[in-house]
Design a protein around this motif. Structure first.
Motif, mmCIF file in Angstrom:
data_model
loop_
_atom_site.group_PDB
_atom_site.id
_atom_site.type_symbol
_atom_site.label_atom_id
_atom_site.label_comp_id
_atom_site.label_asym_id
_atom_site.label_seq_id
_atom_site.Cartn_x
_atom_site.Cartn_y
_atom_site.Cartn_z
ATOM 1 N N LEU A 21 -47.242 -21.656 -12.652
ATOM 2 C CA LEU A 21 -48.085 -20.578 -12.147
ATOM 3 C C LEU A 21 -47.127 -19.283 -12.025
ATOM 4 O O LEU A 21 -47.533 -18.158 -12.191
ATOM 5 N N ALA A 22 -45.606 -19.476 -12.308
ATOM 6 C CA ALA A 22 -44.751 -18.328 -12.314
ATOM 7 C C ALA A 22 -44.531 -18.075 -13.777
ATOM 8 O O ALA A 22 -43.871 -17.311 -14.202
ATOM 9 N N GLY A 23 -45.449 -18.759 -14.798
ATOM 10 C CA GLY A 23 -45.143 -18.659 -16.217
ATOM 11 C C GLY A 23 -43.989 -19.343 -16.838
ATOM 12 O O GLY A 23 -43.666 -19.130 -17.969
ATOM 13 N N LYS A 24 -43.633 -20.167 -16.202
ATOM 14 C CA LYS A 24 -42.450 -21.098 -16.810
ATOM 15 C C LYS A 24 -42.989 -22.108 -17.546
ATOM 16 O O LYS A 24 -44.046 -22.687 -17.015
ATOM 17 N N GLN A 25 -42.224 -22.833 -18.290
ATOM 18 C CA GLN A 25 -42.341 -24.363 -18.674
ATOM 19 C C GLN A 25 -41.905 -25.385 -18.044
ATOM 20 O O GLN A 25 -40.720 -25.106 -17.588
ATOM 21 N N THR A 26 -42.415 -26.418 -17.821
ATOM 22 C CA THR A 26 -41.842 -27.533 -17.317
ATOM 23 C C THR A 26 -41.913 -28.971 -17.697
ATOM 24 O O THR A 26 -42.742 -28.868 -18.792
ATOM 25 N N THR A 27 -41.267 -29.739 -17.618
ATOM 26 C CA THR A 27 -41.274 -31.086 -18.238
ATOM 27 C C THR A 27 -41.433 -32.239 -16.943
ATOM 28 O O THR A 27 -40.543 -32.492 -16.029
ATOM 29 N N ILE A 28 -42.356 -33.034 -17.298
ATOM 30 C CA ILE A 28 -42.747 -34.241 -16.427
ATOM 31 C C ILE A 28 -42.783 -35.414 -17.485
ATOM 32 O O ILE A 28 -43.494 -35.455 -18.155
ATOM 33 N N ASN A 29 -41.900 -36.287 -17.191
ATOM 34 C CA ASN A 29 -42.030 -37.755 -17.880
ATOM 35 C C ASN A 29 -41.781 -37.630 -19.205
ATOM 36 O O ASN A 29 -42.706 -37.992 -20.221
ATOM 37 N N GLY A 30 -41.111 -36.611 -19.688
ATOM 38 C CA GLY A 30 -40.830 -36.192 -20.902
ATOM 39 C C GLY A 30 -41.746 -35.159 -21.669
ATOM 40 O O GLY A 30 -41.458 -35.029 -22.877
ATOM 41 N N LYS A 31 -42.853 -34.883 -21.083
ATOM 42 C CA LYS A 31 -43.760 -34.207 -21.517
ATOM 43 C C LYS A 31 -43.695 -32.596 -21.274
ATOM 44 O O LYS A 31 -43.545 -32.510 -20.043
ATOM 45 N N THR A 32 -43.382 -31.621 -22.067
ATOM 46 C CA THR A 32 -43.246 -30.319 -21.639
ATOM 47 C C THR A 32 -44.674 -29.555 -21.603
ATOM 48 O O THR A 32 -45.722 -29.927 -22.266
ATOM 49 N N MET A 33 -44.935 -28.954 -20.135
ATOM 50 C CA MET A 33 -46.183 -28.271 -19.816
ATOM 51 C C MET A 33 -45.890 -26.916 -19.617
ATOM 52 O O MET A 33 -44.874 -26.426 -19.125
ATOM 53 N N SER A 34 -47.168 -26.275 -19.940
ATOM 54 C CA SER A 34 -47.259 -24.775 -19.553
ATOM 55 C C SER A 34 -48.565 -24.455 -19.007
ATOM 56 O O SER A 34 -49.094 -25.509 -18.710
ATOM 57 N N THR A 35 -48.990 -23.377 -18.925
ATOM 58 C CA THR A 35 -50.121 -22.699 -18.265
ATOM 59 C C THR A 35 -51.331 -23.452 -18.748
ATOM 60 O O THR A 35 -52.194 -23.757 -17.845
ATOM 61 N N GLU A 36 -51.394 -23.860 -19.844
ATOM 62 C CA GLU A 36 -52.710 -24.727 -20.329
ATOM 63 C C GLU A 36 -52.586 -26.157 -19.846
ATOM 64 O O GLU A 36 -53.690 -26.497 -19.760
ATOM 65 N N ASP A 37 -51.678 -26.723 -19.266
ATOM 66 C CA ASP A 37 -51.742 -27.826 -18.640
ATOM 67 C C ASP A 37 -51.828 -27.781 -17.150
ATOM 68 O O ASP A 37 -51.613 -28.863 -16.606
ATOM 69 N N LEU A 38 -52.054 -26.888 -16.459
ATOM 70 C CA LEU A 38 -52.356 -26.876 -15.051
ATOM 71 C C LEU A 38 -53.236 -27.769 -14.696
ATOM 72 O O LEU A 38 -52.830 -28.381 -13.443
ATOM 73 N N GLY A 39 -54.255 -27.922 -15.211
ATOM 74 C CA GLY A 39 -55.312 -28.724 -14.791
ATOM 75 C C GLY A 39 -54.797 -30.150 -14.538
ATOM 76 O O GLY A 39 -54.957 -31.083 -13.725
ATOM 77 N N GLU A 40 -54.103 -30.435 -15.716
ATOM 78 C CA GLU A 40 -53.426 -31.904 -15.907
ATOM 79 C C GLU A 40 -52.306 -32.227 -14.752
ATOM 80 O O GLU A 40 -52.166 -32.982 -14.006
ATOM 81 N N ILE A 41 -51.556 -31.012 -14.511
ATOM 82 C CA ILE A 41 -50.512 -31.218 -13.353
ATOM 83 C C ILE A 41 -51.242 -31.183 -12.050
ATOM 84 O O ILE A 41 -50.662 -31.938 -11.059
ATOM 85 N N ARG A 42 -52.144 -30.631 -11.839
ATOM 86 C CA ARG A 42 -52.900 -30.766 -10.536
ATOM 87 C C ARG A 42 -53.534 -32.160 -10.382
ATOM 88 O O ARG A 42 -53.642 -32.677 -9.230
ATOM 89 N N GLN A 43 -54.086 -32.669 -11.468
ATOM 90 C CA GLN A 43 -54.691 -34.016 -11.430
ATOM 91 C C GLN A 43 -53.557 -34.767 -10.983
ATOM 92 O O GLN A 43 -54.084 -35.996 -10.397
ATOM 93 N N GLY A 44 -52.446 -34.754 -11.572
ATOM 94 C CA GLY A 44 -51.463 -35.864 -11.498
ATOM 95 C C GLY A 44 -50.906 -35.846 -9.794
ATOM 96 O O GLY A 44 -50.657 -36.730 -9.306
#
Length: 68
Positions: A21-44
């Motif tokens: 949400l702050a415009g950064k990229q993050t990595t969870i379980n080796g997968k780099t996520m960005s804004t496009e992955d917000l729905g997947e992050i929330r589901q997790g």
């Protein structure tokens, strides 16, 4: 998984959500996520919250009352 491990996963997903949400990229379980992955992050996060809440539910299944 223990309650503590579930909470750690919730915390990780929440941190990832805030980073994205702050415009950064993050990595969870080796997968780099960005804004496009917000729905997947929330589901997790919701999945881990569901698992944690399962510890609070009474064990033994559903009980039925008889009103004879």
């Amino acid at each position: 998984m223990s309650k503590q491990q579930c909470q750690q996963m919730i915390d990780a997903y929440l941190a990832a959500e805030l980073d994205v949400l702050a415009g950064k990229q993050t990595t969870i379980n080796g997968k780099t996520m960005s804004t496009e992955d917000l729905g997947e992050i929330r589901q997790g996060r919701l999945e881990w919250e569901r698992r944690l809440n399962a510890y609070s539910r009474p064990q033994g299944g559903v009980k039925f009352a008889s009103f004879n």
